[in-house]
Design an enzyme around this catalytic site. Structure first.
Site, PDB file in Angstrom:
ATOM      1  N   HIS A   1      17.179  23.011 -19.689  1.00  0.00           N
ATOM      2  CA  HIS A   1      16.827  21.690 -19.987  1.00  0.00           C
ATOM      3  C   HIS A   1      16.396  21.572 -21.724  1.00  0.00           C
ATOM      4  O   HIS A   1      17.067  20.473 -22.061  1.00  0.00           O
ATOM      5  CB  HIS A   1      15.673  21.357 -19.051  1.00  0.00           C
ATOM      6  CG  HIS A   1      15.899  21.107 -17.713  1.00  0.00           C
ATOM      7  ND1 HIS A   1      15.434  20.092 -17.006  1.00  0.00           N
ATOM      8  CD2 HIS A   1      16.629  21.988 -16.893  1.00  0.00           C
ATOM      9  CE1 HIS A   1      15.801  20.108 -15.655  1.00  0.00           C
ATOM     10  NE2 HIS A   1      16.568  21.410 -15.830  1.00  0.00           N
TER      11      HIS A   1
ATOM     12  N   HIS B   1       0.853  -1.222   0.059  1.00  0.00           N
ATOM     13  CA  HIS B   1      -0.154  -0.140  -0.152  1.00  0.00           C
ATOM     14  C   HIS B   1       0.790   1.327  -0.055  1.00  0.00           C
ATOM     15  O   HIS B   1       2.100   1.296   0.183  1.00  0.00           O
ATOM     16  CB  HIS B   1      -1.021  -0.042   1.131  1.00  0.00           C
ATOM     17  CG  HIS B   1      -2.253  -0.992   0.808  1.00  0.00           C
ATOM     18  ND1 HIS B   1      -3.182  -0.402   0.566  1.00  0.00           N
ATOM     19  CD2 HIS B   1      -2.413  -2.227   0.685  1.00  0.00           C
ATOM     20  CE1 HIS B   1      -4.142  -1.414   0.016  1.00  0.00           C
ATOM     21  NE2 HIS B   1      -3.654  -2.405   0.284  1.00  0.00           N
TER      22      HIS B   1
HETATM   23  C1  HCA Z   1      -7.022  -5.944   2.453  1.00  0.00           C
HETATM   24  C2  HCA Z   1      -6.138  -7.202   2.094  1.00  0.00           C
HETATM   25  C3  HCA Z   1      -5.096  -6.776   1.316  1.00  0.00           C
HETATM   26  C4  HCA Z   1      -4.615  -8.491   0.717  1.00  0.00           C
HETATM   27  C5  HCA Z   1      -3.167  -8.775   0.097  1.00  0.00           C
HETATM   28  C6  HCA Z   1      -2.925  -9.751  -0.276  1.00  0.00           C
HETATM   29  C7  HCA Z   1      -3.831  -6.449   1.948  1.00  0.00           C
HETATM   30  O1  HCA Z   1      -6.483  -5.434   3.616  1.00  0.00           O
HETATM   31  O2  HCA Z   1      -7.996  -5.359   1.933  1.00  0.00           O
HETATM   32  O3  HCA Z   1      -3.707 -10.681  -0.585  1.00  0.00           O
HETATM   33  O4  HCA Z   1      -1.805  -9.950  -0.460  1.00  0.00           O
HETATM   34  O5  HCA Z   1      -3.604  -5.277   1.667  1.00  0.00           O
HETATM   35  O6  HCA Z   1      -3.690  -6.688   2.976  1.00  0.00           O
HETATM   36  O7  HCA Z   1      -5.415  -6.321   0.130  1.00  0.00           O
HETATM   37 CU    CU Z   2      -4.199  -4.455  -0.171  1.00  0.00          CU
END
Ligand code: HCA
Ligand code: CU
Length: 387
Positions: A291, A197
């Site tokens: 540039h 993320h």
């Molecule tokens: C979520 C689940 C997931 C799963 C990732 C994976 C995460 O929180 O919705 O399957 O490896 O970020 O843990 O997306």
């Molecule tokens: Cu996720």
């Protein structure tokens, strides 16, 4: 470790569906799946059929399309969930369960031995169904390492295809991800997938670090859409890998990125960010005179991505106070105007003065160039010619 073989698990239709603005119809899912397949991603991950009756129908429909990409769906680590997943006809099941103490306590309430037992039951069943099997631990970066490895080693012993590390909350740094994946690489035979993320802006760098440490699969979504501010974006990962060695991504149909980003942006009602990798509107626009001059001599001076490889063009912005006469001369040549260096320098000075007063457009600059080129045209026109 140098990155050689890696595959993309494209999760716009799973993680991406968790984006706040995503409400894909089946037709839209099929459109996105087909575009991603044409782009060449190796896997498409779909929302669990357990989510809703329509989600189940969507899995069945996409599994039937006969796409080149493998179709996998994402499920919790329970027998009813994986059974339902297999019945949709997908090629594989991505099983996930939380291992961090937070999730064990506040989500499913299971101990590590209980997680292992559950996983064994689930994978013994999946094995009998002849589908690809992946096991991932949610919130891996905040899980106890002993717990994590105990679980991964147990599922690896069953012979599953992949184990996944998920930075569910976007807390990891590239160094942490690198170390974790390296450790895991020593302990399991299975392929390793990374899902990261972007809460703190490291999703692309973390995916790259995972690959450097021996991961084989990376989860992406178009524009990075997902829960909260999303995950590693497809275009961002491509840009990162292309800059290392463009051969790494030549297996993909790169010019399709523009359409993918624009279409998904439209479907979830956002703009493609101005600073987006590759497809942001200013991604290949050069402005400062210094540039511009170097870019005109050799684009690699200020570009690590070659716009032509993505079906795009570079743009040199000359209508502003930072402009330089080399770029202005280039524009005159583009317009077919033969002007001396002195004339070009004079116009460059004029552009700077005008730009100090108000914003200029390229049309304004073109007009200045054309006026310089035909200053006396009116005086030479034939007085006998009747308008
Ligand atoms: C979520 C689940 C997931 C799963 C990732 C994976 C995460 O929180 O919705 O399957 O490896 O970020 O843990 O997306
Ligand atoms: Cu996720």
């Amino acid at each position: 470790m140098s990155i050689q073989n890696f595959q993309i698990i494209e999760s716009t239709l799973r993680e991406g569906e968790q984006f706040v603005n995503a409400f894909f119809t089946q037709a839209q899912k099929i459109e996105i799946a087909s575009l991603l397949d044409a782009f060449g991603v190796e896997y498409l991950e779909l929302t669990t059929p357990q989510a809703s009756p329509q989600s189940e129908l969507d899995c069945i429909a996409i599994a039937k399309l006969g796409l080149r990409a493998k179709i996998v769906t994402h499920t919790r680590c329970t027998l009813p969930d994986v059974r339902k997943a297999v019945e949709t006809g997908v090629n594989g099941v991505d099983v996930v369960i939380g291992t961090s103490s937070q999730l064990r306590e506040f989500s499913h309430g299971k101990s590590v031995p209980e997680i292992i037992e559950l996983a064994q039951e689930v994978f013994e069943y999946l094995k009998s169904q002849n589908v690809e099997m992946r096991f991932s631990t949610e919130d891996s970066l905040r899980s106890d390492l002993q717990d994590l490895f105990a679980v991964y080693e147990a599922v690896d012993a069953i012979g599953i295809n992949r184990v996944g590390i998920a930075d569910t909350v976007g807390i990891g740094t590239p160094m942490q991800v690198y170390n974790l994946v390296s450790e895991l690489r020593k302990r399991v035979k299975a392929d390793i997938e990374f899902h990261g993320h972007n809460d703190t802006g490291c999703a692309i760098a973390n995916a790259h670090a995972a690959l450097e440490a021996g991961a084989t699969h990376v989860d992406t979504s178009v524009l990075g859409i997902g829960e909260r501010n999303g995950i590693t974006s497809l275009g961002g990962l491509i840009a990162r890998l292309y800059a290392i060695d463009s051969n790494l991504v030549k297996k993909y149909n790169l010019p399709l990125l523009v359409e993918l980003d624009q279409r998904v942006a439209e479907l979830v009602q956002v703009d493609v960010p101005f600073n987006n990798y590759i497809t942001g509107f200013s991604a290949f626009t050069h402005k400062a005179g210094i540039h511009a001059k170097a870019i005109l001599n050799n684009p690699s001076t200020y570009e690590v991505l070659c716009p032509e490889d993505f079906g795009l063009k570079r743009y040199i912005n000359i209508a502003h106070r930072l402009t330089g006469w080399n770029a202005v001369r280039f524009r005159a040549e583009q317009l077919g105007l033969e002007l001396s260096d002195d004339q070009i320098k004079h116009i460059t000075g004029e552009i700077k003065m005008l730009a100090d007063e108000h914003p200029l457009t390229l049309d304004d600059v073109d007009a200045l160039l054309r006026n310089e080129y035909h200053p006396l045209e009116i005086e030479y026109s034939n007085p006998n010619e009747v308008a």
